[in-house]
Design an enzyme around this catalytic site. Structure first.
Site: not given
Length: 333
Positions: A201, A254
């Site tokens: 992330k 992400k």
């Protein structure tokens, strides 16, 4: 020379031929649909920066879940806007708070639907960070306490599992979060509950609309000490490798669109199901361009999602899920 013996266009001559040799396809089972739940009744409030995405109270959530099931979408990811916030994010692990209520309700309405619970503290803390904040006396600098945060994240995961979540999806990027949550779930009797780790992330500029939706913008500083530097790719392998060793059942990248190289790298290195998160700004940019008549929304969305599959994603979290499901259904006749 191979030309004209080799003519690659031969297999593109017709729609039927192109379909026969197509290497990757999109299907509705690929999609995970994110939903934002909130308190109240009759609340269906469109998020200004995310056209077509809403804050939903439980009564409106029921209608949303009915539509999701009718479209054939198999999984939803639940985010919540709580009734109260504090420094410890205690509403995250409150069994009576909105996320837990929503999970329990969905499992009652649609038992076959896979319910994924986002497990973080940022939506529930008054400071907007993903963990417990301590201010160093000597410097006055605020720091995120990794290990104390893990204790609260475990409590959150167990509460969500107790509510009926099928999958826990920790998005906090604390070191050791998969191992801590795995141990906590096992000790609480939830050994069969899977962990979908936000393994990779990045500290991205593509989260802005989501932070409006989740009311989770940091009140000071940023998240660069715990989310990844967008310049790094080898670090992604280290993060994913740690999560695999700690017991993750899924890996995630992400954002997705600016990091398809990372999706491909993880696909080549690991054999766990891989999730790509088509994040809020990726969604909102398409919506804005379509609203201005600059692009064909359907074509751009389906091409983008297909690109994520081609890069190696097994599943895609996307706010386009309902629209994409309708378009795919229409294309089947």
């Amino acid at each position: 020379m191979t030309f004209p013996i080799t003519r690659n266009r031969r297999l593109r001559r017709s729609a039927a031929l192109r379909s026969m040799v197509r290497e990757h396809t999109l299907q509705v089972e690929d999609f995970i649909y994110p939903i934002f739940v909130t308190h109240g009744e009759g609340v269906r409030e469109e998020i200004p920066s995310m056209p077509g995405v809403y804050h939903l109270s439980l009564d409106q959530l029921k209608l949303e879940i009915q539509e999701v099931v009718e479209l054939g979408i198999k999984s939803v990811l639940i985010f919540g806007v709580p009734a109260y916030k504090d420094a410890q994010g205690s509403s995250a692990y409150d069994d009576e708070e909105i996320v837990q209520q929503a999970i329990a309700a969905i499992k009652q309405w649609a038992p076959e639907l896979v319910v994924i619970a986002d497990t973080c503290l940022c939506q529930f803390t008054d400071h907007g960070h993903c963990g417990v904040v301590h201010v160093e006396e000597a410097t006055g600098i605020a720091q995120i306490d990794n290990d104390q945060s893990l204790q609260l994240l475990v409590k959150t995961a167990v509460s969500q599992a107790r509510a009926g979540a099928d999958i826990i999806a920790p998005s906090n990027m604390m070191d050791g979060f998969v191992a801590a949550i795995r141990q906590g779930l096992d000790e609480a009797g939830f050994a069969d509950i899977a962990i979908m780790s936000y393994s990779v992330k990045y500290a991205s500029a593509f989260y802005g609309p989501f932070r409006d939706a989740a009311h989770s913008t940091p009140q000071f500083g940023d998240r660069k000490t715990y989310q990844m530097d967008p310049a790094n790719s080898l670090e992604a392998l280290r993060e994913a490798d740690s999560d695999v060793a700690e017991g993750a059942d899924f890996l995630m990248v992400k954002p997705a669109l600016a990091y398809l190289d990372i999706v491909r790298t993880l696909k080549e290195q690991f054999d766990l199901p891989l999730v790509a998160y088509n994040v809020s700004a990726e969604y909102s940019m398409v919506k804005a361009a379509a609203a201005n008549g600059w692009i064909n929304e359907q074509a751009v969305v389906l091409e983008t999602l297909l690109g994520m599959k081609r890069a190696g994603a097994s599943l895609i979290i996307t706010y386009h899920a309902k629209d994409a499901a309708k378009w795919l259904k229409d294309s089947e006749g």
